[in-house]
Design a protein around this motif. Sequence first.
Motif, short mmCIF file in Angstrom:
data_model
loop_
_atom_site.label_atom_id
_atom_site.label_comp_id
_atom_site.label_asym_id
_atom_site.label_seq_id
_atom_site.Cartn_x
_atom_site.Cartn_y
_atom_site.Cartn_z
N LYS A 210 0.95 -1.12 -0.12
CA LYS A 210 0.10 0.13 -0.12
C LYS A 210 0.85 1.27 0.05
CE LYS A 210 -3.21 2.88 0.81
NZ LYS A 210 -4.12 3.46 -0.26
N ARG A 257 -4.48 -2.27 -2.84
CA ARG A 257 -5.32 -2.78 -3.81
C ARG A 257 -5.35 -4.13 -3.96
NH1 ARG A 257 -3.81 -1.07 -8.76
NH2 ARG A 257 -1.53 -0.86 -8.16
N ILE A 285 -16.48 -3.29 -3.12
CA ILE A 285 -16.47 -2.06 -3.98
C ILE A 285 -17.39 -1.00 -3.67
CG2 ILE A 285 -16.54 -1.42 -6.42
CD1 ILE A 285 -15.98 -4.39 -7.30
N ASP A 290 -10.56 -1.28 -3.00
CA ASP A 290 -10.28 -1.45 -4.45
C ASP A 290 -9.98 -2.80 -4.80
OD1 ASP A 290 -8.99 -1.26 -6.92
OD2 ASP A 290 -7.83 0.47 -6.45
N ARG A 292 -10.67 -6.13 -7.40
CA ARG A 292 -11.05 -6.63 -8.87
C ARG A 292 -10.69 -8.21 -8.85
NH1 ARG A 292 -12.61 -2.36 -8.12
NH2 ARG A 292 -12.64 -0.43 -9.36
N ARG A 465 -4.99 -1.27 -14.74
CA ARG A 465 -5.16 -2.07 -13.14
C ARG A 465 -3.60 -2.25 -12.81
NH1 ARG A 465 -7.45 -1.95 -8.76
NH2 ARG A 465 -7.66 -4.16 -7.38
#
Length: 533
Positions: A210, A257, A285, A290, A292, A465
């Motif tokens: 991070k 993320r 989300i 964050d 995916r 991304r």
Amino acid sequence: MLLLKNGFIVDGTGKAGYSGSLLMDGKRIAEVAHGEIEADCESIDCGGRVISPGFIDMHSHNDWFLVSPDSPEFITPFLEQGITTFVGGNCGFGAAGFKKGTAHKDLLENNLFKAGHRGISWNSLGEYYDHIERAGMRTNLVSLCGHGTTRVSIKGYDPSPMTRAEMDEALGLIDESMDQGARGVSFGMGYAPDIFTTPAEQEEVARLVKSRDGILAVHVRAFSSVSGAYPLKPFGEPHNLKALREFLDLARKTGVRLQISHLIFVGARTWKTLERTLALIDRAIDDGVDVRFDTYAHHCGATVITGILPEWFMAEVPAAYDNPKLLKKTRMLMKISFALLGFNTADMQLASANHPDLDRFNGMFLADIAAERKMTHFDNYIDIARQSDSTARMLLHKYSNPKIIEELMKHRASHFMTDAWVEPSGLQNPAAFGCFPRFLQLARERKLLSLEDAVHRMTGKNAERMRIPERGLLLKGYAADITVFDRGSVRDNTTTVDPAARPGGIDMVFVNGKSVVKGGRADPSVMAGEAIR
């Protein structure tokens, strides 16, 4: 310069395509325009075919295979499905980020991808990049730092928690890799040694990532509703949801993320957890996390034979293979788990036994191998694991079904990838040969996504991304990574009988402005790739 004219431009942003042309000048895109471009240079009439950015394989293990440029068969199938850039270092298996002079180099080299290289001769990510660039690269590469590689180099497969000194050393190696271009860190929670990491260790790594604005890519601890990763509890939370929640909570706590690697649903009875899984992701989300995930277009996937064994068994390997108490406990757990999952050795296909006495069974399902060897299913499984030194490869079926593949493709958080590699022998993973064409085929035939959205999920969305600069879009000044295909005929041609069939409809591919695929066939002599630092 080279002009691609009369094509249908799909620029990777997800916006509507248009009839137009594209001009390349060396490694870069010089111009993209509606209609014609006037240029005094060689031109190719694309005849209405799609001109798109080169596809970016969001989750790859080909960092281990790019080190063998004299074995083009490892990379050719990926070029022929339109892929120009790999994101490597996934599932904890990084090609760098290890301790210099480690006493555990043999463990680093003898991993799931050992067929792709002839040993490690570098000591850092920067040295690795220098090595593959000198040798010649057929595609581009972006890397993650594999936490499993880092941990192995410090303490091998010792399952005990990291000491403060060991943790500081690991964090230092990760930080160094990110200084040299790593986009973040990957965990492979289904494999030793990451299976032994504690939540406290994971949090320290996440906070470092991070602080560097990196990404944490995680192969979570379980992808089935029942697994050896957690105690069996009647009416308890399905294990795949528990495993997902662990890292969603970590992302909430640290702000890192988060990328969930290869979201799959192993076993027919796990399939019913799809809606709850996506609901967890959607809720995160909407709460500002964050997160995916990446997905592939086939219902099967490759793994190492020990990938379904519990942590407490793996902690004792290789001695565990001869421990009657552990074997009895594991046999009972597998029997119960298989019954609860709707999954068993009849769904486990031996891709490569990695042992001369067993390679004759490659391509067969484990249940059939057991019958031929006149062994119980469990004894056959353990024997193959033991004789292969825990490295036999399998294709596991029932990873999902057509409905799940379609729902994952459409989800707002999905990115497209292959999670595949080519082996020199044995059964191949069909995703290595037809995954991206299959995405386009499914989008078209099932009307799941627009052409532009499907291309976006394998180009611009992946570049954004992974923080890959000046790639993934058709823009002036961007790298000339280009894939040209026929939107009406692009398709996956693999079958269970022939999982290595070439795809259809991929006409041309350019890597950094050089032609690497023409008429659907790759030229093995072209070394046009770059390490993206």
